[in-house]
Design a protein around this motif. Structure first.
Motif, mmCIF file in Angstrom:
data_model
loop_
_atom_site.group_PDB
_atom_site.id
_atom_site.type_symbol
_atom_site.label_atom_id
_atom_site.label_comp_id
_atom_site.label_asym_id
_atom_site.label_seq_id
_atom_site.Cartn_x
_atom_site.Cartn_y
_atom_site.Cartn_z
ATOM 1 N N ASN A 66 31.211 38.720 40.004
ATOM 2 C CA ASN A 66 32.176 39.663 40.568
ATOM 3 C C ASN A 66 31.505 40.963 40.987
ATOM 4 O OD1 ASN A 66 34.214 37.823 40.140
ATOM 5 N ND2 ASN A 66 35.036 38.828 38.321
ATOM 6 N N LYS A 70 31.725 42.985 44.503
ATOM 7 C CA LYS A 70 32.128 44.392 44.615
ATOM 8 C C LYS A 70 31.135 45.183 45.462
ATOM 9 C CE LYS A 70 34.346 44.451 40.047
ATOM 10 N NZ LYS A 70 34.233 44.958 38.651
ATOM 11 N N ARG A 73 31.389 44.233 49.120
ATOM 12 C CA ARG A 73 32.581 44.857 49.712
ATOM 13 C C ARG A 73 32.331 46.333 49.984
ATOM 14 N NH1 ARG A 73 36.615 44.884 45.392
ATOM 15 N NH2 ARG A 73 35.592 46.846 44.834
ATOM 16 N N PHE A 74 31.645 47.002 49.070
ATOM 17 C CA PHE A 74 31.400 48.438 49.181
ATOM 18 C C PHE A 74 30.591 48.785 50.433
ATOM 19 C CE2 PHE A 74 28.702 52.156 48.147
ATOM 20 C CZ PHE A 74 29.696 53.103 47.936
ATOM 21 N N ARG A 275 30.722 48.580 38.582
ATOM 22 C CA ARG A 275 31.680 49.627 38.177
ATOM 23 C C ARG A 275 31.403 50.932 38.911
ATOM 24 N NH1 ARG A 275 35.157 52.286 38.017
ATOM 25 N NH2 ARG A 275 36.506 53.022 36.320
ATOM 26 N N GLU A 278 33.011 50.846 42.272
ATOM 27 C CA GLU A 278 34.459 51.026 42.119
ATOM 28 C C GLU A 278 34.800 52.499 41.917
ATOM 29 O OE1 GLU A 278 36.386 47.019 40.205
ATOM 30 O OE2 GLU A 278 35.309 48.331 38.820
ATOM 31 N N TYR A 279 33.974 53.189 41.155
ATOM 32 C CA TYR A 279 34.186 54.621 40.916
ATOM 33 C C TYR A 279 34.109 55.386 42.246
ATOM 34 C CZ TYR A 279 33.871 59.058 38.365
ATOM 35 O OH TYR A 279 34.115 60.316 37.856
ATOM 36 N N GLU A 281 34.547 54.140 45.234
ATOM 37 C CA GLU A 281 35.691 53.753 46.057
ATOM 38 C C GLU A 281 36.944 54.513 45.633
ATOM 39 O OE1 GLU A 281 34.616 49.137 47.312
ATOM 40 O OE2 GLU A 281 35.584 49.536 45.394
ATOM 41 N N GLY A 282 37.085 54.759 44.323
ATOM 42 C CA GLY A 282 38.223 55.523 43.837
ATOM 43 C C GLY A 282 38.204 56.954 44.339
#
Length: 396
Positions: A66, A70, A73-74, A275, A278-279, A281-282
């Motif tokens: 996964n 991620k 995708r980023f 992670r 994701e951070y 992206e947030g």
């Protein structure tokens, strides 16, 4: 997308309570959620990946897989292969060692490159591969016509940085990709300084290889990425985990990223990198970009108002990332950086920044003082830096 809220974000970086950190171009800080994700693997499901069927290895394998998705995708990869490496250096060397070269091939690169995107191509000279080096203009930018002259039908590969780790210059990689296509040349983009700071779309750029490091984008050290449009290089290493089958006479390589990840990988690191993206992206990469542009503009304006200070690179903050190099007349960069640390707990980088050819080209063999910004920096920190530098220059 949400606006970067530095006050809230800074709570995830406890180290910032005691220092001002302006060295993210070398290594960024890691937020608590990234550290937690890595610790969770170590505490709750530590096991190898792609080996066995028990519950721990199944969970670890899924999380690890996964994380690759991620990251892909980023960077807007879509298709292609996303491979975990140790860092950008290893990723670039994998391409340099994995392509089949012949005498007379040419690699086009620039004088602005980090040694990691310079030395692998120089070493190919022993195999009859030529290196063509494009130099920047006085302001640290490039004229696209220089690449049009350098890239021709003998060019096998063009290898360049998306953004300079010294001057902050953002190169027109999409336009250069178009020139490469006209001549059938592959394009490798060193995204070590762009992936952490700019919205990146591999599909939009049109490159063949994209390399970057996790430790510069809130992730752990010892993690990097090589993205490939096609699996057209030979694996650097062979061994466990990267084969489909082995007999006494032959072996068959696995498909996908596994083909290039021989041995036990940095599992916790890849999960942490997943992670980290994701951070980011947030926070929103458009917001990160705007935040850094604002701080960079404030810093450039302040430095330009000081006597005895020389700034290197583009003057327009929209043409660069949040990396600003400068020198103070009569002072060695190491001396300035040391004073900033001792006087105000301000962490900056000084020296040649692993870019000696650029320093020689610019006539500054001692290097520069470098300030590199990120989403957790604030305008108040820029003010303190400028006040401290003003005090230093007043004494000259």
């Amino acid at each position: 997308m949400i606006a970067v809220r530095s006050t809230e974000i800074r709570r995830d970086f406890p180290l910032l309570k005691d220092i001002i950190y302006f060295d993210s171009a070398a290594t960024s800080l890691s937020p608590e959620p990234v550290i937690h994700a890595m610790n969770e693997y170590e505490r709750l499901y530590r096991a190898n990946v792609g080996r066995g069927v028990h519950r721990l290895t199944s969970l670890a394998s899924q999380k690890y897989h996964n994380a690759h998705q991620k990251v892909a995708r980023f960077i807007g990869a879509g298709e292609g292969t996303t491979v975990l490496t140790k860092n950008t250096t290893e990723a670039i060397n994998m391409v340099a060692c994995g392509l089949s070269w012949k005498k007379g091939d040419t690699v086009v690169t620039t004088a602005m490159e980090h040694h990691s995107n310079f030395l692998p191509w120089m070493r190919l000279r022993d195999r009859g591969v030529r290196t063509e080096v494009v130099v920047p203009q006085a302001d640290g930018t490039f004229d696209l016509s220089a690449f049009e002259l350098a890239i021709n039908d003998s060019t096998r590969l063009v290898a360049l940085s998306h953004a300079s780790n010294v001057l902050g210059t953002v190169l027109p990689v999409k336009e250069i990709a178009g020139i490469c296509k006209e001549h059938g040349a592959r394009l490798l983009v060193d995204g070590a300084q762009s992936a952490p700071h700019l919205p990146v779309s591999i599909k939009d750029i049109g490159c063949d290889y994209f390399c970057f490091s996790g430790h510069k984008m809130l992730g752990p050290t010892g993690t990097g990425i090589l993205w490939m449009k096609d699996d057209d290089i030979d694996p650097l290493l062979v061994g466990g985990g990267m084969i489909e089958s082995v007999s006494a006479e032959s072996y068959t390589l696995a498909a996908g990223y596994q083909r290039y990840e021989a041995g036990t990988p940095h599992i916790a690191g890849m999960i942490g990198l997943g992670r980290a993206v994701e951070y980011l992206e947030g926070a929103g990469m458009d917001s990160v970009r705007r935040h850094e542009e604002h701080l960079t503009g404030k810093l450039l304006t302040g430095l330009a108002s000081m006597e005895h200070v020389r700034i290197y690179g583009p003057t327009d903050n929209t043409e660069r990332i949040g990396v600003v190099s400068f020198n103070i007349e009569g002072m060695h960069p190491h001396e300035v950086s040391h004073i900033l640390d001792e006087a105000a707990a301000i962490m900056t980088r000084s020296g040649e920044h692993c870019c000696q050819p650029l320093m020689h080209h610019m006539g500054i063999p001692g290097g520069t003082v470098r300030v590199s910004l990120y989403l957790y920096n604030t305008a108040e920190e820029i003010d303190l830096l400028l006040d401290t530098l003003a005090e230093i220059t007043r004494r000259l």
